[in-house]
Design a protein around this motif. Structure first.
Motif, mmCIF file in Angstrom:
data_model
loop_
_atom_site.group_PDB
_atom_site.id
_atom_site.type_symbol
_atom_site.label_atom_id
_atom_site.label_comp_id
_atom_site.label_asym_id
_atom_site.label_seq_id
_atom_site.Cartn_x
_atom_site.Cartn_y
_atom_site.Cartn_z
ATOM 1 N N VAL A 47 40.228 51.524 31.250
ATOM 2 C CA VAL A 47 41.083 50.498 30.654
ATOM 3 C C VAL A 47 40.364 49.162 30.764
ATOM 4 O O VAL A 47 39.735 48.872 31.786
ATOM 5 N N ALA A 48 40.440 48.374 29.720
ATOM 6 C CA ALA A 48 39.812 47.053 29.751
ATOM 7 C C ALA A 48 40.717 46.040 29.072
ATOM 8 O O ALA A 48 41.620 46.397 28.305
ATOM 9 N N GLY A 49 40.463 44.794 29.373
ATOM 10 C CA GLY A 49 41.276 43.759 28.774
ATOM 11 C C GLY A 49 40.746 42.386 29.092
ATOM 12 O O GLY A 49 39.629 42.208 29.601
ATOM 13 N N ILE A 50 41.565 41.401 28.815
ATOM 14 C CA ILE A 50 41.232 40.001 29.032
ATOM 15 C C ILE A 50 42.064 39.484 30.194
ATOM 16 O O ILE A 50 43.300 39.565 30.171
ATOM 17 N N ARG A 51 41.386 38.992 31.190
ATOM 18 C CA ARG A 51 42.068 38.458 32.368
ATOM 19 C C ARG A 51 42.707 37.118 32.018
ATOM 20 O O ARG A 51 42.061 36.239 31.445
#
Length: 276
Positions: A47-51
């Motif tokens: 899972v990846a995203g923008i902090r």
């Protein structure tokens, strides 16, 4: 020389914190990769995203997560905002990689309309996949996640999936053979019918094109729902993943990420495609 971003500010990764105490992060989930067999967890999803923390914006990777093992109330979707405690992934040299404490996850919001997503996501769009690759060649711990706007999408290649390797199947069998804490049976992770690759040209003037595997959760989930025989499913997959790159969308960009053991190998982890 690495070409600078054409569409937004450079997002240089920061060093991981020196201690292993848990850190609380707020993350806009932008990527859920297709699950893969795992020796320790049965199956895992990257899972990846923008902090979204005010003091530390930027890309973040959360791994491992066994998504099917999550309670229904903790399962999340793309473009959910979640709060979660994490620790640095010391075995992974990529600075965006963190180990999540899955039981600490809390869902805060779902950014449903594209208008709510765009101000957060689009500053990260850049045009040169060639530049991202060159940065990794020059310095392997360089940025390992990016959002690339292609200049031209050439095609989607679809090929039959060969099935799990003997090693992968052994991991699945060992996991299924265990009884979970509630005594329920575990169902084995099925291999998808097909693999796919995007072929595209980025905005770097010297680009010779890129061919990157599609690891998007939606690519695998869709092919399991499509009716018809293999030829019908392959044709529908190709049509769908070309359509999201069409002129019906105001912006098209690929979420890309590399492999820890092969940092110069990037894959397409998802597609960003707000409609006009």
């Amino acid at each position: 020389m690495s070409q600078a971003s054409l569409f937004g500010p450079e997002q240089a990764p920061d060093a991981k914190q020196p201690h292993d105490l848990p850190v609380r992060m707020r993350v806009l989930i932008t990527v859920k990769a297709a699950p893969n067999p795992s020796a320790g967890y049965g199956e895992t999803v990257c899972v990846a995203g923008i902090r979204l923390d005010l003091d530390a914006p930027g890309w973040v990777r959360l791994y491992p997560i066994n998504f099917r093992d999550l309670d229904a109330g903790m399962q999340f979707s793309k473009y959910d905002i979640v709060s979660i405690s994490v620790r640095p992934a010391r075995a992974d040299p990529r600075v965006e990689s963190w180990r999540p404490e899955v039981g600490s996850l809390q869902k805060e919001d779902w950014l449903r309309p594209w208008a709510r997503r765009r101000p957060i996501v689009e500053p990260y769009i850049e045009g040169s996949m060639c530049g991202v690759l060159q940065a990794v060649r020059d310095n392997p711990p360089a940025k390992s996640l990016a959002l690339i706007q292609p200049k031209e999408v050439l095609d989607v290649d679809i090929e039959p999936h060969p099935g799990w390797t003997a090693d992968e199947q052994a991991k699945i069998d060992a996991y299924v053979g265990q009884i979970d804490m509630f005594g329920a049976d575990r169902t084995p992770l099925e291999a998808p019918q097909f693999k796919g690759w995007y072929r595209y040209r980025c905005h770097d003037p010297s680009c010779r094109t890129h061919r990157q595997g599609i690891l998007d959760w939606e690519f695998v989930a869709l092919q399991r729902k499509l009716p018809g025989g293999p030829a019908d499913v392959a044709a529908a997959l190709k049509a769908k993943f070309l359509d999201v790159c069409s002129s019906n969308h105001d912006v098209v960009a690929f979420y890309v990420g590399n492999q820890a053991k092969r940092p110069q190998t990037f894959s397409v982890l998802g597609v960003y495609y707000p409609k006009r």
